[in-house]
Design a protein around this motif. Structure first.
Motif, PDB file in Angstrom:
ATOM      1  N   VAL A 205       0.833  -1.204   0.000  1.00 18.55           N
ATOM      2  CA  VAL A 205       0.000   0.000   0.000  1.00 18.55           C
ATOM      3  C   VAL A 205       0.864   1.249   0.000  1.00 18.55           C
ATOM      4  O   VAL A 205       0.594   2.216  -0.720  1.00 18.55           O
ATOM      5  CB  VAL A 205      -0.940  -0.014   1.223  1.00 18.55           C
ATOM      6  CG1 VAL A 205      -1.656   1.329   1.359  1.00 18.55           C
ATOM      7  CG2 VAL A 205      -1.961  -1.138   1.101  1.00 18.55           C
ATOM      8  N   GLU A 206       1.938   1.230   0.787  1.00 19.42           N
ATOM      9  CA  GLU A 206       2.803   2.413   0.882  1.00 19.42           C
ATOM     10  C   GLU A 206       3.512   2.698  -0.439  1.00 19.42           C
ATOM     11  O   GLU A 206       3.632   3.856  -0.868  1.00 19.42           O
ATOM     12  CB  GLU A 206       3.839   2.207   1.994  1.00 19.42           C
ATOM     13  CG  GLU A 206       4.686   3.429   2.291  1.00 19.42           C
ATOM     14  CD  GLU A 206       3.868   4.633   2.740  1.00 19.42           C
ATOM     15  OE1 GLU A 206       4.317   5.779   2.507  1.00 19.42           O
ATOM     16  OE2 GLU A 206       2.775   4.444   3.324  1.00 19.42           O
ATOM     17  N   LYS A 207       3.990   1.645  -1.107  1.00 13.67           N
ATOM     18  CA  LYS A 207       4.649   1.833  -2.405  1.00 13.67           C
ATOM     19  C   LYS A 207       3.679   2.408  -3.428  1.00 13.67           C
ATOM     20  O   LYS A 207       4.031   3.305  -4.201  1.00 13.67           O
ATOM     21  CB  LYS A 207       5.204   0.496  -2.913  1.00 13.67           C
ATOM     22  CG  LYS A 207       6.452   0.018  -2.192  1.00 13.67           C
ATOM     23  CD  LYS A 207       6.950  -1.279  -2.817  1.00 13.67           C
ATOM     24  CE  LYS A 207       8.195  -1.786  -2.113  1.00 13.67           C
ATOM     25  NZ  LYS A 207       8.682  -3.068  -2.714  1.00 13.67           N
ATOM     26  N   LEU A 208       2.448   1.891  -3.445  1.00 15.73           N
ATOM     27  CA  LEU A 208       1.452   2.381  -4.391  1.00 15.73           C
ATOM     28  C   LEU A 208       1.092   3.830  -4.084  1.00 15.73           C
ATOM     29  O   LEU A 208       0.943   4.651  -4.995  1.00 15.73           O
ATOM     30  CB  LEU A 208       0.204   1.488  -4.334  1.00 15.73           C
ATOM     31  CG  LEU A 208      -0.903   1.802  -5.346  1.00 15.73           C
ATOM     32  CD1 LEU A 208      -0.395   1.660  -6.782  1.00 15.73           C
ATOM     33  CD2 LEU A 208      -2.102   0.876  -5.129  1.00 15.73           C
ATOM     34  N   TYR A 209       0.982   4.155  -2.797  1.00 21.62           N
ATOM     35  CA  TYR A 209       0.627   5.532  -2.413  1.00 21.62           C
ATOM     36  C   TYR A 209       1.745   6.506  -2.782  1.00 21.62           C
ATOM     37  O   TYR A 209       1.493   7.570  -3.351  1.00 21.62           O
ATOM     38  CB  TYR A 209       0.353   5.610  -0.912  1.00 21.62           C
ATOM     39  CG  TYR A 209       0.171   7.029  -0.423  1.00 21.62           C
ATOM     40  CD1 TYR A 209      -0.904   7.812  -0.854  1.00 21.62           C
ATOM     41  CD2 TYR A 209       1.084   7.601   0.469  1.00 21.62           C
ATOM     42  CE1 TYR A 209      -1.057   9.123  -0.407  1.00 21.62           C
ATOM     43  CE2 TYR A 209       0.932   8.903   0.910  1.00 21.62           C
ATOM     44  CZ  TYR A 209      -0.135   9.667   0.467  1.00 21.62           C
ATOM     45  OH  TYR A 209      -0.288  10.954   0.884  1.00 21.62           O
ATOM     46  N   GLN A 210       2.982   6.163  -2.467  1.00 22.20           N
ATOM     47  CA  GLN A 210       4.108   7.056  -2.752  1.00 22.20           C
ATOM     48  C   GLN A 210       4.266   7.300  -4.258  1.00 22.20           C
ATOM     49  O   GLN A 210       4.640   8.390  -4.677  1.00 22.20           O
ATOM     50  CB  GLN A 210       5.407   6.472  -2.178  1.00 22.20           C
ATOM     51  CG  GLN A 210       5.470   6.463  -0.655  1.00 22.20           C
ATOM     52  CD  GLN A 210       5.393   7.864  -0.055  1.00 22.20           C
ATOM     53  OE1 GLN A 210       5.830   8.851  -0.665  1.00 22.20           O
ATOM     54  NE2 GLN A 210       4.828   7.957   1.154  1.00 22.20           N
ATOM     55  N   ALA A 211       3.957   6.290  -5.066  1.00 20.07           N
ATOM     56  CA  ALA A 211       4.067   6.448  -6.518  1.00 20.07           C
ATOM     57  C   ALA A 211       2.952   7.313  -7.089  1.00 20.07           C
ATOM     58  O   ALA A 211       3.054   7.803  -8.213  1.00 20.07           O
ATOM     59  CB  ALA A 211       4.052   5.071  -7.196  1.00 20.07           C
ATOM     60  N   ASN A 212       1.872   7.506  -6.304  1.00 22.30           N
ATOM     61  CA  ASN A 212       0.714   8.258  -6.807  1.00 22.30           C
ATOM     62  C   ASN A 212       0.278   9.359  -5.833  1.00 22.30           C
ATOM     63  O   ASN A 212      -0.870   9.790  -5.835  1.00 22.30           O
ATOM     64  CB  ASN A 212      -0.463   7.297  -7.046  1.00 22.30           C
ATOM     65  CG  ASN A 212      -0.162   6.278  -8.112  1.00 22.30           C
ATOM     66  OD1 ASN A 212      -0.296   6.543  -9.296  1.00 22.30           O
ATOM     67  ND2 ASN A 212       0.262   5.086  -7.686  1.00 22.30           N
ATOM     68  N   LYS A 213       1.217   9.827  -5.009  1.00 17.71           N
ATOM     69  CA  LYS A 213       0.898  10.823  -3.995  1.00 17.71           C
ATOM     70  C   LYS A 213       0.364  12.108  -4.605  1.00 17.71           C
ATOM     71  O   LYS A 213      -0.555  12.742  -4.067  1.00 17.71           O
ATOM     72  CB  LYS A 213       2.142  11.115  -3.156  1.00 17.71           C
ATOM     73  CG  LYS A 213       1.856  11.877  -1.881  1.00 17.71           C
ATOM     74  CD  LYS A 213       3.103  11.957  -1.010  1.00 17.71           C
ATOM     75  CE  LYS A 213       2.819  12.675   0.302  1.00 17.71           C
ATOM     76  NZ  LYS A 213       4.028  12.731   1.163  1.00 17.71           N
ATOM     77  N   SER A 214       0.911  12.491  -5.765  1.00 16.53           N
ATOM     78  CA  SER A 214       0.463  13.720  -6.414  1.00 16.53           C
ATOM     79  C   SER A 214      -0.959  13.591  -6.946  1.00 16.53           C
ATOM     80  O   SER A 214      -1.670  14.592  -7.106  1.00 16.53           O
ATOM     81  CB  SER A 214       1.416  14.075  -7.568  1.00 16.53           C
ATOM     82  OG  SER A 214       1.443  13.031  -8.537  1.00 16.53           O
ATOM     83  N   VAL A 215      -1.408  12.377  -7.214  1.00 13.90           N
ATOM     84  CA  VAL A 215      -2.767  12.148  -7.719  1.00 13.90           C
ATOM     85  C   VAL A 215      -3.753  11.996  -6.567  1.00 13.90           C
ATOM     86  O   VAL A 215      -4.836  12.574  -6.577  1.00 13.90           O
ATOM     87  CB  VAL A 215      -2.803  10.883  -8.612  1.00 13.90           C
ATOM     88  CG1 VAL A 215      -4.230  10.591  -9.073  1.00 13.90           C
ATOM     89  CG2 VAL A 215      -1.884  11.050  -9.806  1.00 13.90           C
ATOM     90  N   ILE A 216      -3.364  11.227  -5.541  1.00 13.24           N
ATOM     91  CA  ILE A 216      -4.257  10.925  -4.428  1.00 13.24           C
ATOM     92  C   ILE A 216      -4.384  12.097  -3.453  1.00 13.24           C
ATOM     93  O   ILE A 216      -5.465  12.422  -2.971  1.00 13.24           O
ATOM     94  CB  ILE A 216      -3.765   9.668  -3.678  1.00 13.24           C
ATOM     95  CG1 ILE A 216      -3.773   8.456  -4.628  1.00 13.24           C
ATOM     96  CG2 ILE A 216      -4.631   9.380  -2.454  1.00 13.24           C
ATOM     97  CD1 ILE A 216      -3.130   7.215  -4.051  1.00 13.24           C
TER      98      ILE A 216
END
Length: 232
Positions: A205-216
């Motif tokens: 979850v953390e890897k997915l969030y960090q890769a899409n932080k600007s979107v989320i």
């Protein structure tokens, strides 16, 4: 229509082609590699040293218009759809699968994983719109090597090298997804679990969030339907 069916597929069958006009002939080259050994006092011996990769080639054409006298099915795509798809598969440098149903009078026919080595095509005078082609392929073998490590005896302390498993296996040919579009009811946890079942390894979850932080945004728990997430 003949009893033969020529099929080409890519990405574990996600994309398929059935040839609209069967080739008049198919060339299959297979055999053994041989090694010559010269032994003093006994002379020269020849021994088999493995099975070379099978080579398959054929030529035909993609017709502009359906003709019942030589077309295998009526709803034929445009010739450029065939050439574009085969060119894309070739440039991907990934294996395709060739299946020829009814080949040699066998129900199983031919079934090979192949790499496209050469794909040439042309339009000829006298038959505008038809595209003539030659396809040359070579067998693709799937090999999985197991990790080699020393085994230590508890009694003697002696290390013994464990041999790698040389048994061939067939890994998933399917291309892994690179993006994911958020659907109703999704959470990052659910998305990660779904992607893992599709073969995406090591995703958290953390890897997915960090890769899409600007979107989320700042709150990882507030994802919106329609957001396109990049899969790291």
């Amino acid at each position: 229509m003949s009893t033969l069916q020529f099929w080409l597929s890519f990405n574990n069958g996600a994309e398929k082609i059935r040839l609209p006009v069967n080739p008049p002939e198919i060339r299959v080259v297979s055999g053994y590699n041989w090694t010559d050994i010269n032994l003093s006092q006994f002379g020269e011996f020849t021994v088999p040293s493995g099975h070379p990769l099978t080579e398959i080639s054929f030529s035909s054409f993609f017709p502009r218009d359906y003709n019942a006298s030589y077309c295998e099915y009526p709803e034929i795509p445009k010739p450029t759809e065939f050439t574009d798809k085969l060119s894309k598969w070739k440039e991907s440098k990934k294996p395709i699968r060739l299946i020829v149903l009814g080949f040699g009078g066998r129900s199983s026919g031919l079934n090979y994983a192949m790499t496209i080595r050469n794909f040439t095509f042309e339009e000829r005078a006298g038959s505008p719109g038809d595209i003539y082609y030659t396809l040359e392929m070579r067998e693709y073998r799937f090999i999985k090597l197991a990790q080699v490590g020393p085994a230590v005896s508890k009694q003697t302390g002696v290390k013994t090298v464990i041999k790698a498993d040389s048994k061939s296996s067939r890994p998933n040919e399917k291309t892994l997804p690179k993006t994911y579009t958020v659907k109703s009811g999704d959470t990052l946890t659910k998305i990660v679990q779904r992607l893992r079942t599709q073969g995406v390894k090591g995703l958290t979850v953390e890897k997915l969030y960090q890769a899409n932080k600007s979107v989320i945004g700042k709150n990882k728990n507030l994802i919106k339907v329609g957001q396109k997430l990049t899969i790291p």
